[in-house]
Design an enzyme around this catalytic site. Structure first.
Site, PDB file in Angstrom:
ATOM      1  N   GLU A  26       0.837  -1.198   0.000  1.00 30.02           N
ATOM      2  CA  GLU A  26       0.000   0.000   0.000  1.00 30.02           C
ATOM      3  C   GLU A  26       0.873   1.250   0.000  1.00 30.02           C
ATOM      4  O   GLU A  26       1.842   1.340   0.764  1.00 30.02           O
ATOM      5  CB  GLU A  26      -0.887  -0.030   1.249  1.00 30.02           C
ATOM      6  CG  GLU A  26      -2.289   0.428   1.003  1.00 30.02           C
ATOM      7  CD  GLU A  26      -3.089  -0.526   0.129  1.00 30.02           C
ATOM      8  OE1 GLU A  26      -3.183  -0.261  -1.090  1.00 30.02           O
ATOM      9  OE2 GLU A  26      -3.607  -1.516   0.652  1.00 30.02           O
ATOM     10  N   ALA A 115     -15.149   3.353  -1.191  1.00 29.44           N
ATOM     11  CA  ALA A 115     -14.859   2.187  -0.359  1.00 29.44           C
ATOM     12  C   ALA A 115     -13.410   1.747  -0.481  1.00 29.44           C
ATOM     13  O   ALA A 115     -13.001   0.741   0.095  1.00 29.44           O
ATOM     14  CB  ALA A 115     -15.787   1.038  -0.740  1.00 29.44           C
ATOM     15  N   SER A 118     -11.492   0.916  -5.841  1.00 30.82           N
ATOM     16  CA  SER A 118     -11.205   1.300  -7.230  1.00 30.82           C
ATOM     17  C   SER A 118     -12.425   1.423  -8.125  1.00 30.82           C
ATOM     18  O   SER A 118     -12.404   1.009  -9.285  1.00 30.82           O
ATOM     19  CB  SER A 118     -10.214   0.328  -7.869  1.00 30.82           C
ATOM     20  OG  SER A 118      -9.007   0.405  -7.206  1.00 30.82           O
ATOM     21  N   ASP A 164      -4.227   0.532  -9.354  1.00 33.17           N
ATOM     22  CA  ASP A 164      -5.649   0.207  -9.516  1.00 33.17           C
ATOM     23  C   ASP A 164      -5.973  -0.094 -10.969  1.00 33.17           C
ATOM     24  O   ASP A 164      -6.703  -1.036 -11.286  1.00 33.17           O
ATOM     25  CB  ASP A 164      -6.520   1.372  -9.038  1.00 33.17           C
ATOM     26  CG  ASP A 164      -6.242   1.749  -7.604  1.00 33.17           C
ATOM     27  OD1 ASP A 164      -5.525   0.990  -6.922  1.00 33.17           O
ATOM     28  OD2 ASP A 164      -6.733   2.797  -7.164  1.00 33.17           O
TER      29      ASP A 164
HETATM   30  C1  GLA Z   1      -5.147   4.440  -4.163  1.00 31.24           C
HETATM   31  C2  GLA Z   1      -4.402   4.803  -5.427  1.00 31.24           C
HETATM   32  C3  GLA Z   1      -3.334   3.756  -5.756  1.00 31.24           C
HETATM   33  C4  GLA Z   1      -2.462   3.469  -4.558  1.00 31.24           C
HETATM   34  C5  GLA Z   1      -3.302   3.212  -3.328  1.00 31.24           C
HETATM   35  C6  GLA Z   1      -2.484   3.045  -2.079  1.00 31.24           C
HETATM   36  O1  GLA Z   1      -5.885   3.275  -4.374  1.00 31.24           O
HETATM   37  O2  GLA Z   1      -5.301   4.898  -6.503  1.00 31.24           O
HETATM   38  O3  GLA Z   1      -2.579   4.218  -6.859  1.00 31.24           O
HETATM   39  O4  GLA Z   1      -1.545   4.500  -4.349  1.00 31.24           O
HETATM   40  O5  GLA Z   1      -4.236   4.248  -3.097  1.00 31.24           O
HETATM   41  O6  GLA Z   1      -1.768   1.873  -2.143  1.00 31.24           O
END
Ligand code: GLA
Length: 361
Positions: A26, A115, A118, A164
């Protein structure tokens, strides 16, 4: 209402794109690091038909009332609602030299918004794939992921990484996408047969457009500059001792990214070995790092993770996605996951008073 009822023609293509849950890795993607997401069963479905003019008509059946919105290609505006993603896609495609015409589109989605799963990548990637069906242009899935990321970065104003978009393009059910976000090399790694995922939305809304996400990103860039590396990805666990001079805040931020990258690599080994206990332990460590070093959790999410970790069927749980709200992912024994998810949701409701939603299983 159906596509025909909205637009008086039949759709010529239908594209379904899933949401994603990140298993581990993350806030590593904008540091050129490793991520390990997989898809969730919820999808965004786009029905589309090309038009002969430059008009775009689009309706989302998720909106109440579900109104048809109209704009002309070339006159895209940055609206403050979901249309920004649609207008962003057509703007970025056109300005990248990809020829499209007007179209009618009906969108219906079961990927929850806010949530951390994505929903926006499912929408932008899905729309580009739908447009690829009706105005045939030659773009590979990774190229589509890059364009969808540019929609977020350059049009929406969310400075997100590439995880994502790549996840919703390439991951498969029960297969995690082990992605190197620097080279975009990837490998699909199967979940062990006995692994059951649990995904629960905390009911605390998450957004990547707010200041927290951008601030984390800037801290990482600052830390990389001071440490004289291209990105924090270029440092490993052996470098943790070099972080002190960064000062307390940047030290914590960098420590999260560096340790999280190492955890992704360990998680891939654990997946391949079918070692659920080790994977669960890595989930727990990842959450602690996001909570204490990266400071992107919330009290409600911490509580939800604690409740999940106390459940006898759970190996480990963590906040998934960008943070500041959103969902948790927990690893459980496959056969026990449905009952465990219900127990966790019930306890969260009792203890926190917020309505959780079980999304997986
Ligand atoms: C969001 C962003 C991703 C990533 C995550 C954290 O989902 O869209 O690109 O940085 O946060 O891991």
């Amino acid at each position: 209402m159906t596509f025909e009822q909205y637009f008086s023609v039949a759709p010529s293509a239908t594209v379904a794109t899933p949401g994603r849950v990140n298993l581990i890795g993350e806030h590593t993607d904008y540091n050129d690091g490793f991520v390990l997401p997989t898809v969730i069963p919820q999808t965004t479905v786009i029905q589309i038909a090309a038009r002969k003019d430059q008009t775009v008509r689009v309706v989302s059946s998720n909106m109440q009332p579900a109104a048809v919105h109209t704009y002309t290609l070339g006159a895209e505006k940055k609206s403050g609602d979901w249309l920004v993603y649609i207008q962003g896609v057509t703007h970025i495609l056109r300005t990248s030299g990809i020829t499209i015409g007007g179209f009618d589109a009906l969108i219906s989605s079961t990927v929850p918004t806010g949530a951390g799963l994505s929903s926006s990548a499912a929408l932008t990637v899905g729309l580009i794939k739908a447009l690829r069906e009706v105005f045939p242009f030659d773009l590979t899935d990774p190229a589509i992921a890059r364009l969808a990321q540019r929609v977020e970065n350059e049009f929406v104003g969310a400075h997100v990484g590439i995880m994502d978009q790549m996840a919703v393009c390439l991951a498969k059910p029960r297969q995690a996408l082990f992605l190197d976000t620097r080279s975009l090399h990837y490998e699909l790694v199967a979940l062990p047969e006995q692994a059951g995922l649990i995904v629960i939305n905390s009911g605390v809304s998450h957004s990547n457009i707010g200041g927290g996400y951008s601030a984390r990103r800037r801290s990482c860039e600052e830390a990389a500059t001071q440490l004289k590396v291209k990105a924090l990805r270029d440092l490993g666990l052996a470098d943790l001792g070099r972080l002190k001079p960064l000062g307390a805040l940047l030290e914590k931020r960098a420590r999260h990214v560096i340790s999280e990258n190492a955890r992704v690599e360990s998680a891939v080994l654990a997946l391949k070995a079918g070692d659920l206990a080790r994977l669960g332990q890595l989930f727990k460590e990842s959450h602690a790092s996001m909570r204490d070093d990266y400071e992107v959790s919330t009290p409600e999410i911490d509580q939800l993770v604690t409740i999940a970790n106390l459940d006898p069927a759970v190996y480990g749980a963590r906040l998934t996605g960008g943070g500041f709200g959103g969902s948790i992912v927990a690893l459980a024994h496959l056969a026990e996951a449905p009952a465990a998810a219900k127990r966790i949701a019930q306890r969260y409701l009792e203890q926190v008073g917020k309505e959780p939603t079980i999304l997986v299983p």
